[in-house]
Design a protein around this motif. Structure first.
Motif, PDB file in Angstrom:
ATOM      1  N   ARG A 223     -36.415 -10.298   8.952  1.00  0.00           N
ATOM      2  CA  ARG A 223     -34.985 -10.592   8.988  1.00  0.00           C
ATOM      3  C   ARG A 223     -34.304 -10.050  10.244  1.00  0.00           C
ATOM      4  NH1 ARG A 223     -34.301  -6.636   3.844  1.00  0.00           N
ATOM      5  NH2 ARG A 223     -34.275  -4.629   4.919  1.00  0.00           N
ATOM      6  N   GLU A 224     -35.036  -9.333  11.062  1.00  0.00           N
ATOM      7  CA  GLU A 224     -34.487  -8.774  12.302  1.00  0.00           C
ATOM      8  C   GLU A 224     -34.745  -9.707  13.480  1.00  0.00           C
ATOM      9  OE1 GLU A 224     -35.939  -4.734  12.677  1.00  0.00           O
ATOM     10  OE2 GLU A 224     -35.629  -4.360  10.534  1.00  0.00           O
ATOM     11  N   TYR A 225     -34.521 -11.000  13.256  1.00  0.00           N
ATOM     12  CA  TYR A 225     -34.928 -11.979  14.270  1.00  0.00           C
ATOM     13  C   TYR A 225     -33.966 -12.101  15.446  1.00  0.00           C
ATOM     14  CZ  TYR A 225     -32.223 -14.920  10.947  1.00  0.00           C
ATOM     15  OH  TYR A 225     -31.273 -15.431  10.090  1.00  0.00           O
ATOM     16  N   MET A 226     -32.942 -11.264  15.498  1.00  0.00           N
ATOM     17  CA  MET A 226     -32.164 -11.200  16.735  1.00  0.00           C
ATOM     18  C   MET A 226     -32.946 -10.483  17.834  1.00  0.00           C
ATOM     19  SD  MET A 226     -28.256  -9.934  17.439  1.00  0.00           S
ATOM     20  CE  MET A 226     -27.548 -11.351  16.596  1.00  0.00           C
ATOM     21  N   THR A 227     -33.892  -9.615  17.458  1.00  0.00           N
ATOM     22  CA  THR A 227     -34.622  -8.868  18.488  1.00  0.00           C
ATOM     23  C   THR A 227     -35.561  -9.749  19.311  1.00  0.00           C
ATOM     24  OG1 THR A 227     -36.306  -8.111  16.888  1.00  0.00           O
ATOM     25  CG2 THR A 227     -34.390  -6.696  17.249  1.00  0.00           C
ATOM     26  N   PRO A 228     -36.261 -10.745  18.745  1.00  0.00           N
ATOM     27  CA  PRO A 228     -37.002 -11.665  19.620  1.00  0.00           C
ATOM     28  C   PRO A 228     -36.099 -12.394  20.609  1.00  0.00           C
ATOM     29  CG  PRO A 228     -37.817 -11.844  17.377  1.00  0.00           C
ATOM     30  CD  PRO A 228     -36.580 -10.983  17.321  1.00  0.00           C
ATOM     31  N   VAL A 272     -40.547 -14.189   9.881  1.00  0.00           N
ATOM     32  CA  VAL A 272     -39.323 -14.729  10.487  1.00  0.00           C
ATOM     33  C   VAL A 272     -39.069 -16.136   9.962  1.00  0.00           C
ATOM     34  CG1 VAL A 272     -38.283 -15.530  12.646  1.00  0.00           C
ATOM     35  CG2 VAL A 272     -39.412 -13.290  12.552  1.00  0.00           C
ATOM     36  N   THR A 273     -40.134 -16.924   9.849  1.00  0.00           N
ATOM     37  CA  THR A 273     -40.008 -18.294   9.354  1.00  0.00           C
ATOM     38  C   THR A 273     -39.487 -18.308   7.922  1.00  0.00           C
ATOM     39  OG1 THR A 273     -41.774 -19.065  10.820  1.00  0.00           O
ATOM     40  CG2 THR A 273     -41.287 -20.427   8.898  1.00  0.00           C
ATOM     41  N   ILE A 274     -39.985 -17.413   7.079  1.00  0.00           N
ATOM     42  CA  ILE A 274     -39.498 -17.317   5.695  1.00  0.00           C
ATOM     43  C   ILE A 274     -38.017 -16.959   5.671  1.00  0.00           C
ATOM     44  CG2 ILE A 274     -39.691 -16.028   3.525  1.00  0.00           C
ATOM     45  CD1 ILE A 274     -42.695 -15.637   4.228  1.00  0.00           C
ATOM     46  N   SER A 275     -37.641 -15.948   6.447  1.00  0.00           N
ATOM     47  CA  SER A 275     -36.254 -15.491   6.451  1.00  0.00           C
ATOM     48  C   SER A 275     -35.304 -16.573   6.955  1.00  0.00           C
ATOM     49  CB  SER A 275     -36.120 -14.232   7.317  1.00  0.00           C
ATOM     50  OG  SER A 275     -34.797 -13.744   7.318  1.00  0.00           O
ATOM     51  N   GLN A 276     -35.744 -17.345   7.933  1.00  0.00           N
ATOM     52  CA  GLN A 276     -34.864 -18.352   8.526  1.00  0.00           C
ATOM     53  C   GLN A 276     -34.818 -19.653   7.734  1.00  0.00           C
ATOM     54  OE1 GLN A 276     -36.458 -18.653  12.514  1.00  0.00           O
ATOM     55  NE2 GLN A 276     -35.015 -17.131  13.309  1.00  0.00           N
ATOM     56  N   ALA A 313     -33.885 -15.021   2.593  1.00  0.00           N
ATOM     57  CA  ALA A 313     -33.160 -14.668   3.821  1.00  0.00           C
ATOM     58  C   ALA A 313     -33.312 -13.183   4.144  1.00  0.00           C
ATOM     59  CB  ALA A 313     -31.682 -15.031   3.696  1.00  0.00           C
ATOM     60  N   LEU A 314     -33.418 -12.358   3.107  1.00  0.00           N
ATOM     61  CA  LEU A 314     -33.555 -10.912   3.299  1.00  0.00           C
ATOM     62  C   LEU A 314     -35.007 -10.477   3.464  1.00  0.00           C
ATOM     63  CD1 LEU A 314     -30.962  -9.676   0.646  1.00  0.00           C
ATOM     64  CD2 LEU A 314     -30.703  -9.671   3.134  1.00  0.00           C
ATOM     65  N   TRP A 315     -35.925 -11.431   3.549  1.00  0.00           N
ATOM     66  CA  TRP A 315     -37.356 -11.130   3.669  1.00  0.00           C
ATOM     67  C   TRP A 315     -37.616 -10.271   4.901  1.00  0.00           C
ATOM     68  CZ3 TRP A 315     -40.950 -12.320   0.030  1.00  0.00           C
ATOM     69  CH2 TRP A 315     -42.295 -12.170   0.376  1.00  0.00           C
ATOM     70  N   LYS A 316     -38.376  -9.216   4.718  1.00  0.00           N
ATOM     71  CA  LYS A 316     -38.660  -8.258   5.789  1.00  0.00           C
ATOM     72  C   LYS A 316     -40.150  -8.211   6.130  1.00  0.00           C
ATOM     73  CE  LYS A 316     -37.727  -3.308   6.709  1.00  0.00           C
ATOM     74  NZ  LYS A 316     -37.203  -2.067   6.081  1.00  0.00           N
ATOM     75  N   ALA A 317     -40.982  -8.613   5.185  1.00  0.00           N
ATOM     76  CA  ALA A 317     -42.428  -8.455   5.286  1.00  0.00           C
ATOM     77  C   ALA A 317     -43.079  -9.597   6.060  1.00  0.00           C
ATOM     78  CB  ALA A 317     -43.018  -8.369   3.872  1.00  0.00           C
ATOM     79  N   CYS A 443     -28.795  -7.044   8.520  1.00  0.00           N
ATOM     80  CA  CYS A 443     -29.642  -8.188   8.853  1.00  0.00           C
ATOM     81  C   CYS A 443     -29.762  -9.137   7.660  1.00  0.00           C
ATOM     82  CB  CYS A 443     -31.031  -7.710   9.261  1.00  0.00           C
ATOM     83  SG  CYS A 443     -31.024  -6.658  10.720  1.00  0.00           S
ATOM     84  N   PRO A 444     -29.954 -10.428   7.952  1.00  0.00           N
ATOM     85  CA  PRO A 444     -30.024 -11.028   9.281  1.00  0.00           C
ATOM     86  C   PRO A 444     -28.649 -11.117   9.946  1.00  0.00           C
ATOM     87  CG  PRO A 444     -30.252 -12.718   7.596  1.00  0.00           C
ATOM     88  CD  PRO A 444     -30.234 -11.411   6.872  1.00  0.00           C
ATOM     89  N   MET A 445     -28.614 -10.707  11.214  1.00  0.00           N
ATOM     90  CA  MET A 445     -27.347 -10.660  11.935  1.00  0.00           C
ATOM     91  C   MET A 445     -26.914 -12.061  12.372  1.00  0.00           C
ATOM     92  SD  MET A 445     -27.841  -7.386  14.437  1.00  0.00           S
ATOM     93  CE  MET A 445     -28.171  -5.763  13.758  1.00  0.00           C
ATOM     94  N   PRO A 446     -25.612 -12.327  12.333  1.00  0.00           N
ATOM     95  CA  PRO A 446     -25.111 -13.592  12.879  1.00  0.00           C
ATOM     96  C   PRO A 446     -25.105 -13.550  14.397  1.00  0.00           C
ATOM     97  CG  PRO A 446     -23.286 -12.219  12.211  1.00  0.00           C
ATOM     98  CD  PRO A 446     -24.534 -11.473  11.807  1.00  0.00           C
TER      99      PRO A 446
END
Length: 471
Positions: A223-228, A272-276, A313-317, A443-446
């Motif tokens: 869910r921290e996909y702003m970092t990529p 990331v794919t799951i969260s998005q 959306a909150l998936w972290k793993a 997270c996930p951040m807008p």
């Protein structure tokens, strides 16, 4: 009175200079051409910043390949990007004089100038010509450099676009485009393959044979996909200004002649794919079943009360419910705080390095004599540098002081176990390392948070390379 005149003059110079700048270096924002789909709201669950721990369920063989590629061809999904801008108007500046510089970036990049500020950074709101407002009411903050940098100008034709959900497929296309545009300045390798068959990319900027090597990774938590997105934009800027830019009076090309920066932009592409996009975006029926089982078990355990859409959306793993940043051999046996089964978050796995993604990153960490490693996470605007048994504490702290001086973030103690940073600080041949937690919302951040994240971190790669060259 003199102070007032001084401040007024400095502010006027700043406004003139900042009007020539584009917000965080994306295309012609004044014309509303910076794509960012502001569709998702901030998450409701607070991140435990800097606690590294990875989870694994059952071990799965990973097809780990090592080799360079001249380009990457992937079939990506078409993502729609709205016309908008990101960021709450924020200007970062130090206590020194703000002056307009005359340095210009390369013509291809369209850099329009340099703003020189002090090294200590504080935050202040800014709504003048340095920011661009849209009908949505979101303001893009102006880019402000830290120290003497001349690669903070706008890119007239950026490859990496700010979007609300920066996906694995978009990242893959962007890596291929960056390789095509910048040629020999960028090397691309794969260090492994995820459980769902996605390549784990390594980008190398600088001299791969240099004595100083820096490893940076992002996106280990789904869910921290702003970092990529952040590290991809950092990479594009370093490439765009490679030949003409400078940092603290030194040419970037001279710095990078003696330093190589290795970036693994998305360690956990399945997560990331799951969260998005949800479980339906996974290729493997087995992994889809695991995610559904995780939801049922987490509901039964009282670990979630969210509906399934929000849960995803909150998936972290990773793809089978293992927290990759609790999966490294750093007091792994003593991790007792997470669930005993696969979950959306905090399951450490069946054994240290049981997951192909964590194993690939560990193999990379053991592949050479690194000068430092940086792990990008979110959220908290924090820097973690220590760990129980840290063999390189003094060196890690010195790098942390460099980073906090640029970002304005604060340092904090680290109580997690099983994390990548923790592992490389205590292993044989330990590596000075940091975890940098970016952003101030859950997270996930807008995409609206990206402007602040970018302003704080745009100079980090150049600063670390400059530091490595001297240490």
């Amino acid at each position: 009175m003199n102070c007032k005149r001084y401040f007024t003059g400095a502010l006027a110079a700043f406004m003139v200079a900042s009007s020539a700048f584009m917000a965080y270096a994306d295309g012609p924002v004044a014309n509303g051409a910076d794509p960012a789909g502001l569709t998702s709201a901030p998450g409701t669950e607070n991140e435990t910043a800097g606690v590294a721990a990875a989870e694994t369920t059952a071990p799965a063989p990973a097809a780990e390949t090592q080799g360079s590629a001249s380009g990457i061809v992937t079939v990506g999904e078409n993502t729609s990007a709205g016309t908008v801008d990101a960021g709450e108007g924020k200007v970062l500046a130090g206590g020194n004089t703000i002056t307009a510089g005359g340095l210009a970036g390369p013509s291809a990049a369209g850099a329009s100038g340099t703003i020189t500020v002090g090294s200590g950074m504080t935050s202040g709101a800014f709504s003048g010509p340095g920011g661009v407002s849209t009908s949505s009411g979101v303001t893009i903050p102006a880019v402000v450099g830290t120290g003497n940098i001349s690669f903070a100008g706008q890119l007239t034709d950026p490859i990496v676009k700010v979007t609300d959900k920066y996906s694995y497929d978009q990242m893959s296309r962007d890596i291929s485009s960056l390789k095509s545009r910048y040629g020999s300045h960028l090397q691309v390798k794969t260090i492994g393959t995820s459980l769902d068959g996605r390549s784990l990319y390594e980008m190398i900027i600088g001299n791969p044979n240099a004595s100083k090597q820096i490893l940076i990774h992002a996106g280990i938590h789904a869910r921290e996909y702003m970092t990529p997105l952040l590290v991809m934009k950092q990479a594009e800027h370093l490439l765009a200004f490679y030949d003409s830019g400078s940092y603290q009076g030194r040419k970037l090309s001279d710095i990078l002649a003696g330093v190589a920066i290795h970036i693994v932009p998305m360690v956990n592409p399945d997560g990331v794919t799951i969260s998005q996009f949800g479980v339906s975006a996974l290729r493997s029926a087995d992994l889809r079943q695991i995610v559904n089982q995780c939801y049922a078990q987490d509901q039964a355990d009282g670990r979630t009360t969210q509906d399934f859409e929000r849960y995803q959306a909150l998936w972290k793993a990773n793809g089978r419910g293992v927290d990759l940043n609790q999966n490294f051999p750093a007091l792994w046996d003593s991790i007792t705080t997470g669930p005993s089964h696969a979950s959306y978050a905090n399951y450490k796995g069946t054994g240290a390095l049981s997951e192909p993604e964590s194993k690939a990153l560990a193999n990379l960490a053991n592949s050479r004599n690194w000068t430092m490693t940086i792990s990008y996470h979110s959220m908290g605007n924090l820097v973690y540098w220590d760990f129980a048994g840290n063999k390189v504490a003094e060196q890690s702290k010195a790098i942390a002081e460099l980073v906090t001086g640029i970002t304005g973030y604060r340092t904090n103690g680290s109580s997690g176990k099983g994390g990548f940073k923790d592992y490389v600080q205590i292993k044989d041949s330990p590596i000075p390392s940091l975890t940098i937690e970016v952003g101030s919302v859950a997270c996930p951040m807008p995409a609206s948070e990206f402007g602040n994240v970018w302003n704080s971190n745009q100079a980090i790669l150049a600063a670390l390379a400059d530091y490595a060259a001297d240490h």
